[in-house]
Motif scaffolding. Structure first.
Motif, PDB file in Angstrom:
ATOM      1  N   TRP A   1     -15.292   1.705  -0.578  1.00  0.00           N
ATOM      2  CA  TRP A   1     -13.994   1.901   0.056  1.00  0.00           C
ATOM      3  C   TRP A   1     -14.176   2.929   1.166  1.00  0.00           C
ATOM      4  O   TRP A   1     -15.262   3.035   1.743  1.00  0.00           O
ATOM      5  CB  TRP A   1     -13.003   2.349  -1.025  1.00  0.00           C
ATOM      6  CG  TRP A   1     -11.551   2.203  -0.693  1.00  0.00           C
ATOM      7  CD1 TRP A   1     -10.561   3.076  -1.026  1.00  0.00           C
ATOM      8  CD2 TRP A   1     -10.897   1.137  -0.009  1.00  0.00           C
ATOM      9  NE1 TRP A   1      -9.347   2.621  -0.583  1.00  0.00           N
ATOM     10  CE2 TRP A   1      -9.522   1.429   0.054  1.00  0.00           C
ATOM     11  CE3 TRP A   1     -11.334  -0.043   0.593  1.00  0.00           C
ATOM     12  CZ2 TRP A   1      -8.580   0.613   0.669  1.00  0.00           C
ATOM     13  CZ3 TRP A   1     -10.398  -0.867   1.215  1.00  0.00           C
ATOM     14  CH2 TRP A   1      -9.044  -0.543   1.238  1.00  0.00           C
ATOM     15  N   THR A   2     -13.146   3.695   1.537  1.00  0.00           N
ATOM     16  CA  THR A   2     -13.343   4.705   2.581  1.00  0.00           C
ATOM     17  C   THR A   2     -14.439   5.664   2.159  1.00  0.00           C
ATOM     18  O   THR A   2     -15.256   6.095   2.962  1.00  0.00           O
ATOM     19  CB  THR A   2     -12.058   5.512   2.823  1.00  0.00           C
ATOM     20  OG1 THR A   2     -11.645   6.135   1.599  1.00  0.00           O
ATOM     21  CG2 THR A   2     -10.954   4.617   3.337  1.00  0.00           C
TER      22      THR A   2
ATOM     23  N   TRP B   1      -5.607  15.571  -3.087  1.00  0.00           N
ATOM     24  CA  TRP B   1      -6.833  15.629  -2.292  1.00  0.00           C
ATOM     25  C   TRP B   1      -6.750  16.737  -1.245  1.00  0.00           C
ATOM     26  O   TRP B   1      -7.318  16.634  -0.177  1.00  0.00           O
ATOM     27  CB  TRP B   1      -7.109  14.276  -1.632  1.00  0.00           C
ATOM     28  CG  TRP B   1      -7.936  13.407  -2.500  1.00  0.00           C
ATOM     29  CD1 TRP B   1      -7.867  13.325  -3.857  1.00  0.00           C
ATOM     30  CD2 TRP B   1      -8.966  12.507  -2.106  1.00  0.00           C
ATOM     31  NE1 TRP B   1      -8.789  12.438  -4.332  1.00  0.00           N
ATOM     32  CE2 TRP B   1      -9.472  11.908  -3.270  1.00  0.00           C
ATOM     33  CE3 TRP B   1      -9.496  12.152  -0.884  1.00  0.00           C
ATOM     34  CZ2 TRP B   1     -10.492  10.971  -3.243  1.00  0.00           C
ATOM     35  CZ3 TRP B   1     -10.503  11.206  -0.857  1.00  0.00           C
ATOM     36  CH2 TRP B   1     -10.993  10.626  -2.025  1.00  0.00           C
TER      37      TRP B   1
ATOM     38  N   GLU C   1     -16.134  13.428   2.895  1.00  0.00           N
ATOM     39  CA  GLU C   1     -15.501  12.157   2.524  1.00  0.00           C
ATOM     40  C   GLU C   1     -14.845  11.605   3.779  1.00  0.00           C
ATOM     41  O   GLU C   1     -14.140  12.329   4.478  1.00  0.00           O
ATOM     42  CB  GLU C   1     -14.479  12.381   1.408  1.00  0.00           C
ATOM     43  CG  GLU C   1     -13.998  11.113   0.722  1.00  0.00           C
ATOM     44  CD  GLU C   1     -12.947  10.360   1.520  1.00  0.00           C
ATOM     45  OE1 GLU C   1     -12.929   9.120   1.471  1.00  0.00           O
ATOM     46  OE2 GLU C   1     -12.128  11.030   2.194  1.00  0.00           O
ATOM     47  N   PRO C   2     -15.058  10.328   4.125  1.00  0.00           N
ATOM     48  CA  PRO C   2     -14.651   9.833   5.444  1.00  0.00           C
ATOM     49  C   PRO C   2     -13.166   9.973   5.785  1.00  0.00           C
ATOM     50  O   PRO C   2     -12.831  10.245   6.930  1.00  0.00           O
ATOM     51  CB  PRO C   2     -15.075   8.359   5.398  1.00  0.00           C
ATOM     52  CG  PRO C   2     -16.215   8.322   4.451  1.00  0.00           C
ATOM     53  CD  PRO C   2     -15.876   9.326   3.393  1.00  0.00           C
ATOM     54  N   SER C   3     -12.274   9.784   4.815  1.00  0.00           N
ATOM     55  CA  SER C   3     -10.850   9.853   5.160  1.00  0.00           C
ATOM     56  C   SER C   3     -10.330  11.293   5.202  1.00  0.00           C
ATOM     57  O   SER C   3      -9.405  11.595   5.949  1.00  0.00           O
ATOM     58  CB  SER C   3     -10.021   9.020   4.170  1.00  0.00           C
ATOM     59  OG  SER C   3     -10.107   9.546   2.866  1.00  0.00           O
ATOM     60  N   CYS C   4     -10.912  12.181   4.399  1.00  0.00           N
ATOM     61  CA  CYS C   4     -10.479  13.584   4.363  1.00  0.00           C
ATOM     62  C   CYS C   4     -11.398  14.498   5.157  1.00  0.00           C
ATOM     63  O   CYS C   4     -11.095  15.678   5.314  1.00  0.00           O
ATOM     64  CB  CYS C   4     -10.405  14.071   2.915  1.00  0.00           C
ATOM     65  SG  CYS C   4      -9.117  13.272   1.953  1.00  0.00           S
ATOM     66  N   GLN C   5     -12.528  13.974   5.613  1.00  0.00           N
ATOM     67  CA  GLN C   5     -13.562  14.761   6.268  1.00  0.00           C
ATOM     68  C   GLN C   5     -14.188  15.725   5.243  1.00  0.00           C
ATOM     69  O   GLN C   5     -14.418  15.343   4.125  1.00  0.00           O
ATOM     70  CB  GLN C   5     -13.004  15.472   7.494  1.00  0.00           C
ATOM     71  CG  GLN C   5     -12.380  14.498   8.508  1.00  0.00           C
ATOM     72  CD  GLN C   5     -13.352  13.483   9.076  1.00  0.00           C
ATOM     73  OE1 GLN C   5     -14.309  13.842   9.714  1.00  0.00           O
ATOM     74  NE2 GLN C   5     -13.103  12.203   8.836  1.00  0.00           N
TER      75      GLN C   5
ATOM     76  N   CYS D   1     -12.746   8.253  -6.547  1.00  0.00           N
ATOM     77  CA  CYS D   1     -12.028   9.530  -6.526  1.00  0.00           C
ATOM     78  C   CYS D   1     -12.438  10.424  -7.692  1.00  0.00           C
ATOM     79  O   CYS D   1     -12.050  11.599  -7.733  1.00  0.00           O
ATOM     80  CB  CYS D   1     -10.522   9.286  -6.588  1.00  0.00           C
ATOM     81  SG  CYS D   1      -9.863   8.365  -5.186  1.00  0.00           S
TER      82      CYS D   1
ATOM     83  N   SER E   1       0.833  -1.210   0.000  1.00  0.00           N
ATOM     84  CA  SER E   1       0.000   0.000   0.000  1.00  0.00           C
ATOM     85  C   SER E   1       0.861   1.251   0.000  1.00  0.00           C
ATOM     86  O   SER E   1       2.082   1.200  -0.137  1.00  0.00           O
ATOM     87  CB  SER E   1      -0.901   0.005   1.235  1.00  0.00           C
ATOM     88  OG  SER E   1      -0.127   0.288   2.392  1.00  0.00           O
TER      89      SER E   1
END
Length: 460
Positions: A214-215, A304, A432-436, A181, A51
């Motif tokens: 995904w996230t 992002w 967006e969950p990973s970036c808020q 994305c 990853s």
């Protein structure tokens, strides 16, 4: 720091534990066995062994800088890591599933020699659309990330699934059916025809499983319901499932309009100028919330993060005019879909209307975003052209460029106001969950102020 004897590859301030050390593999295996033994009922593990994060010495392809690993191959190291994970999990719980992703193996290339070395009781998961050749706006490229606009499966997944089947390993697909994305700031996109087509293409392969979110894109949605319905055996007809879902969701009067809207949205989304640079650095996540600047900032768009005015960073292989035109094509194709979906919502029974309003809000927000990205690209083109040689440019051309700048700014004010209203109605837009949150309501009224100020700057 205190275990230098176990150290492997270094990246800046990070150091990997070297999995060529028996002590490291024993720790990994024992830790997993402990977790799965002490927490009964765990279904399994999903492992990405190459990853973005530095894990083994081979995870980022630099294993030859490690004294222990340099005499080995990345094939051997990654397969050994998977075998270590599998042994530990199954020692703790023999029934648990061990699902391993081929993400990053061989630099996202052909990893069949790794697959041939995997334990038979793991599952291989591959991104379905990877390596799919596409042509958008006359520009040919390949898919190198999750995509809904490009319908898989692609060559890499097909090769890897065939190799896994030959090795007696179960197969699974990594797909994202709510969003990707391509535009991650919405819970889901109502592009049902594209989702259905992808599922239809996967059905003959008889895969053992799918990861469908995904996230981003984990929100309950009609897209997920569609995936569940089309995953039945025997596979039902796409048209029948879509028509049934439209009737159930919008009622008999609204269903024909919803069905038409889904097709219009899907056809428009096929024009997406897909490329890693576009999805990671362009304003497609921010839309009308991204500020505009009176002169070239020189700042590089961040992944992002903040797009700034970095058109050359946004567009990847697409020339500036093509990049802007592709987003305009999507916006133009999106508008009749909005009109049809609005009719569908109006004809939906009152007790169902709140649910289907979500579909309309997200569709509107997507259309606003596509037009805004086009506006921002056109603004940068006109602004920079005007600034290059103002004295040498003909007065008529200078006036044309100023009119174009004014058009973009006025359009952005309108789009920011429209998106502001939608965000105030539904706080899931922009998240967006990973970036808020990519943007909040305050960012949108600030954008309107920003554009009004620019209109004054370019008035003379």
């Amino acid at each position: 720091r205190n275990r230098s004897d176990l150290a492997g590859v270094r990246e800046k301030e990070l150091t990997a534990l070297c999995t060529s050390c028996p002590e490291v593999r024993k720790w990994m295996s024992d830790a997993l066995a402990h977790v799965f033994r002490e927490v009964p009922g765990l279904a399994g593990i999903y492992a990405i062994t190459a990853s973005e994060n530095l894990t083994s010495c081979a995870s980022h392809g630099d294993w030859q800088t490690c004294e222990r690993c340099k005499k080995r191959s990345d094939t051997e190291i990654i397969a050994e890591v998977v075998a270590t994970i599998e042994e530990g999990v199954h020692r703790g719980c023999p029934e648990a599933k061990v699902i391993v992703s081929d993400w990053g193996w061989k630099g996202h290339g052909d990893a069949r020699e790794i697959i041939a070395r995997l334990p038979q009781n793991v599952w291989l998961m591959s991104v379905s659309e990877w390596e799919l050749p596409i042509e958008r706006g006359g520009i040919k490229t390949k898919v190198g990330e999750y995509s809904i606009s490009a319908v898989g499966p692609g060559p890499r997944a097909l090769r890897h699934w065939a190799a896994a089947a030959q090795a007696g390993i179960k197969n699974a697909a990594e797909v994202q059916f709510n969003n990707t994305c391509e535009i991650a700031s919405l819970p889901y996109l109502p592009v049902m025809d594209l989702v259905a087509e992808h599922l239809h293409n996967l059905a003959p392969l008889k895969l053992n499983g799918m990861l469908i979110g995904w996230t981003m894109g984990g929100h309950p949605s009609p897209n997920f319901e569609l995936a569940q319905r089309l995953n039945r055996t025997p596979a039902p007809r796409i048209d029948a499932v879509l028509e049934t879902m439209a009737r159930e969701r919008f009622g008999p009067a609204g269903a024909p309009h919803a069905r038409k809207a889904w097709t219009l949205f899907s056809d428009a989304f096929r024009q997406y100028p897909f490329h890693i640079s576009v999805i990671y650095t362009s304003p497609v996540q921010w839309g009308a919330a991204n500020p505009m600047y009176p002169a070239k900032t020189g700042y590089k768009a961040t992944m992002w993060g903040i797009p700034y005015d970095d058109l050359d960073g946004w567009r990847g292989p697409y020339p500036p005019e093509v990049f802007a035109a592709q987003f305009e094509k999507m916006s133009d194709g999106w508008r009749p879909g909005i009109a049809e979906l609005r009719k569908a919502v109006e004809k939906t029974a009152p007790e169902r209307r709140n649910d289907v309003q979500d579909d309309l809000r997200y569709a509107k927000a997507a259309g606003i975003t596509f037009q805004s990205v086009a506006n921002q690209a056109r603004f940068v083109i006109a602004r920079d052209t005007l600034a290059k040689a103002p004295d040498a440019t003909a007065p008529e051309e200078r006036q044309r460029l100023r009119r174009e700048i004014r058009r973009c700014l006025e359009s952005e004010i309108g789009l920011a106001r429209e998106l502001y209203a939608l965000v105030c109605e539904d706080s899931r837009i922009g998240f967006e969950p990973s970036c808020q949150y990519f943007y909040l309501p305050s960012d949108l009224w600030e954008k309107a102020v920003n554009c009004r100020w620019l209109l004054e700057r370019f008035a003379d």
